[in-house]
Design a protein around this motif. Structure first.
Motif, mmCIF file in Angstrom:
data_model
loop_
_atom_site.group_PDB
_atom_site.id
_atom_site.type_symbol
_atom_site.label_atom_id
_atom_site.label_comp_id
_atom_site.label_asym_id
_atom_site.label_seq_id
_atom_site.Cartn_x
_atom_site.Cartn_y
_atom_site.Cartn_z
ATOM 1 N N GLU A 50 0.846 -1.185 0.000
ATOM 2 C CA GLU A 50 0.000 0.000 0.000
ATOM 3 C C GLU A 50 0.885 1.241 0.000
ATOM 4 O OE1 GLU A 50 -3.350 1.844 2.952
ATOM 5 O OE2 GLU A 50 -3.352 -0.305 2.601
ATOM 6 N N TRP A 51 0.616 2.147 -0.925
ATOM 7 C CA TRP A 51 1.375 3.390 -1.031
ATOM 8 C C TRP A 51 0.553 4.520 -0.429
ATOM 9 C CZ3 TRP A 51 6.242 3.115 -2.954
ATOM 10 C CH2 TRP A 51 6.571 1.967 -3.668
ATOM 11 N N MET A 52 1.225 5.442 0.232
ATOM 12 C CA MET A 52 0.535 6.581 0.843
ATOM 13 C C MET A 52 1.338 7.854 0.632
ATOM 14 S SD MET A 52 -0.592 5.079 4.492
ATOM 15 C CE MET A 52 -1.329 3.491 4.637
ATOM 16 N N LEU A 53 0.631 8.947 0.551
ATOM 17 C CA LEU A 53 1.252 10.264 0.540
ATOM 18 C C LEU A 53 1.047 10.835 1.937
ATOM 19 C CD1 LEU A 53 2.594 12.619 -0.937
ATOM 20 C CD2 LEU A 53 0.310 13.385 -1.616
ATOM 21 N N ALA A 54 2.122 11.008 2.665
ATOM 22 C CA ALA A 54 2.032 11.461 4.055
ATOM 23 C C ALA A 54 2.416 12.935 4.168
ATOM 24 C CB ALA A 54 2.958 10.621 4.930
ATOM 25 N N SER A 55 1.793 13.599 5.119
ATOM 26 C CA SER A 55 2.127 14.997 5.397
ATOM 27 C C SER A 55 1.983 15.249 6.893
ATOM 28 C CB SER A 55 1.210 15.930 4.599
ATOM 29 O OG SER A 55 -0.130 15.752 4.998
ATOM 30 N N SER A 56 2.534 16.334 7.332
ATOM 31 C CA SER A 56 2.485 16.691 8.746
ATOM 32 C C SER A 56 1.066 17.074 9.156
ATOM 33 C CB SER A 56 3.426 17.866 9.017
ATOM 34 O OG SER A 56 3.245 18.342 10.333
ATOM 35 N N LYS A 57 0.641 16.582 10.314
ATOM 36 C CA LYS A 57 -0.662 16.982 10.858
ATOM 37 C C LYS A 57 -0.624 18.418 11.345
ATOM 38 C CE LYS A 57 -1.446 14.239 14.160
ATOM 39 N NZ LYS A 57 -1.909 13.377 15.242
ATOM 40 N N ASP A 58 0.568 18.910 11.630
ATOM 41 C CA ASP A 58 0.716 20.230 12.224
ATOM 42 C C ASP A 58 0.812 21.358 11.203
ATOM 43 O OD1 ASP A 58 0.717 19.009 14.724
ATOM 44 O OD2 ASP A 58 2.898 18.747 14.689
ATOM 45 N N ARG A 59 0.878 21.001 9.922
ATOM 46 C CA ARG A 59 0.989 22.033 8.888
ATOM 47 C C ARG A 59 -0.117 21.835 7.864
ATOM 48 N NH1 ARG A 59 6.972 21.956 6.690
ATOM 49 N NH2 ARG A 59 5.933 23.303 5.213
ATOM 50 N N PRO A 60 -0.781 22.902 7.474
ATOM 51 C CA PRO A 60 -1.829 22.765 6.456
ATOM 52 C C PRO A 60 -1.215 22.405 5.098
ATOM 53 C CG PRO A 60 -1.446 25.077 6.962
ATOM 54 C CD PRO A 60 -0.610 24.281 7.923
ATOM 55 N N LEU A 61 -1.991 21.690 4.291
ATOM 56 C CA LEU A 61 -1.516 21.355 2.951
ATOM 57 C C LEU A 61 -1.451 22.615 2.098
ATOM 58 C CD1 LEU A 61 -3.528 18.098 2.141
ATOM 59 C CD2 LEU A 61 -1.168 18.300 2.927
ATOM 60 N N THR A 62 -0.340 22.805 1.437
ATOM 61 C CA THR A 62 -0.201 23.950 0.543
ATOM 62 C C THR A 62 -0.907 23.653 -0.774
ATOM 63 O OG1 THR A 62 1.833 23.131 -0.467
ATOM 64 C CG2 THR A 62 2.067 24.486 1.537
ATOM 65 N N GLN A 63 -1.142 24.680 -1.544
ATOM 66 C CA GLN A 63 -1.759 24.493 -2.857
ATOM 67 C C GLN A 63 -0.876 23.607 -3.737
ATOM 68 O OE1 GLN A 63 -4.785 25.281 -3.572
ATOM 69 N NE2 GLN A 63 -4.708 24.586 -5.683
ATOM 70 N N ALA A 64 0.441 23.763 -3.620
ATOM 71 C CA ALA A 64 1.363 22.946 -4.415
ATOM 72 C C ALA A 64 1.212 21.461 -4.081
ATOM 73 C CB ALA A 64 2.801 23.398 -4.179
ATOM 74 N N ILE A 65 1.073 21.135 -2.810
ATOM 75 C CA ILE A 65 0.906 19.735 -2.409
ATOM 76 C C ILE A 65 -0.431 19.197 -2.906
ATOM 77 C CG2 ILE A 65 0.588 18.195 -0.425
ATOM 78 C CD1 ILE A 65 3.491 18.909 -0.981
ATOM 79 N N LYS A 66 -1.471 20.006 -2.835
ATOM 80 C CA LYS A 66 -2.780 19.572 -3.338
ATOM 81 C C LYS A 66 -2.714 19.284 -4.840
ATOM 82 C CE LYS A 66 -5.348 22.067 0.204
ATOM 83 N NZ LYS A 66 -6.236 23.202 0.492
ATOM 84 N N ILE A 67 -2.018 20.131 -5.577
ATOM 85 C CA ILE A 67 -1.854 19.919 -7.020
ATOM 86 C C ILE A 67 -1.035 18.660 -7.271
ATOM 87 C CG2 ILE A 67 -0.751 20.840 -9.105
ATOM 88 C CD1 ILE A 67 -1.579 23.656 -8.039
ATOM 89 N N PHE A 68 0.043 18.490 -6.502
ATOM 90 C CA PHE A 68 0.892 17.303 -6.637
ATOM 91 C C PHE A 68 0.096 16.028 -6.371
ATOM 92 C CE2 PHE A 68 3.921 14.264 -4.671
ATOM 93 C CZ PHE A 68 4.690 14.009 -5.797
ATOM 94 N N GLU A 69 -0.726 16.040 -5.327
ATOM 95 C CA GLU A 69 -1.554 14.873 -5.018
ATOM 96 C C GLU A 69 -2.498 14.560 -6.183
ATOM 97 O OE1 GLU A 69 -4.671 13.141 -1.681
ATOM 98 O OE2 GLU A 69 -4.124 15.253 -1.610
ATOM 99 N N GLY A 70 -3.087 15.590 -6.754
ATOM 100 C CA GLY A 70 -3.963 15.386 -7.904
ATOM 101 C C GLY A 70 -3.218 14.796 -9.090
ATOM 102 N N MET A 71 -2.003 15.279 -9.320
ATOM 103 C CA MET A 71 -1.189 14.752 -10.421
ATOM 104 C C MET A 71 -0.832 13.287 -10.184
ATOM 105 S SD MET A 71 1.240 18.095 -11.002
ATOM 106 C CE MET A 71 2.370 17.303 -12.117
ATOM 107 N N LEU A 72 -0.487 12.941 -8.942
ATOM 108 C CA LEU A 72 -0.183 11.545 -8.619
ATOM 109 C C LEU A 72 -1.388 10.649 -8.877
ATOM 110 C CD1 LEU A 72 1.860 11.690 -5.281
ATOM 111 C CD2 LEU A 72 2.654 10.887 -7.500
ATOM 112 N N ARG A 73 -2.557 11.103 -8.440
ATOM 113 C CA ARG A 73 -3.773 10.313 -8.642
ATOM 114 C C ARG A 73 -4.079 10.142 -10.132
ATOM 115 N NH1 ARG A 73 -6.789 8.756 -4.655
ATOM 116 N NH2 ARG A 73 -6.380 9.510 -2.559
ATOM 117 N N GLU A 74 -3.893 11.204 -10.910
ATOM 118 C CA GLU A 74 -4.126 11.117 -12.359
ATOM 119 C C GLU A 74 -3.169 10.119 -13.004
ATOM 120 O OE1 GLU A 74 -3.960 14.954 -14.236
ATOM 121 O OE2 GLU A 74 -5.474 15.788 -12.894
ATOM 122 N N GLN A 75 -1.892 10.194 -12.640
ATOM 123 C CA GLN A 75 -0.898 9.269 -13.197
ATOM 124 C C GLN A 75 -1.225 7.829 -12.824
ATOM 125 O OE1 GLN A 75 1.405 9.637 -15.326
ATOM 126 N NE2 GLN A 75 1.943 11.767 -15.346
#
Length: 91
Positions: A50-75
């Protein structure tokens, strides 16, 4: 007791393709080597990776990370839909 070592994944595939060992790998990681005929592979029944994209609970997701996550899902969706990742499931 058998000897074992942890090495770089790319090096592991190169060694396997030269007949110098075995490795446990995700299908998506092996795909190019399989298509090129460099290695053979067989699924391990009951063993899933199982693959996961992990991020810090203490920091909000930046727009760049949200875009990156979308690109990963598309790929991933493209690779799964095309059959390149034949054993993968997108959650």
């Amino acid at each position: 007791m058998p000897k074992r070592a942890e090495i770089n994944a790319t090096i592991a595939l190169d060694l396997v393709s030269q007949g110098l060992g075995f490795t446990v790998y995700s299908y998506c990681g092996l795909h190019d080597h399989l298509v090129a005929g460099k290695i053979s592979a067989a699924p391990i029944t009951g063993f899933d990776i199982e693959w996961m994209l992990a991020s810090s609970k203490d920091r909000p997701l930046t727009q760049a990370i949200k875009i990156f996550e979308g690109m990963l899902r598309e790929q991933a969706a493209h690779a799964i839909g095309s059959g390149d990742w034949r054993t993968a499931v997108l959650a």
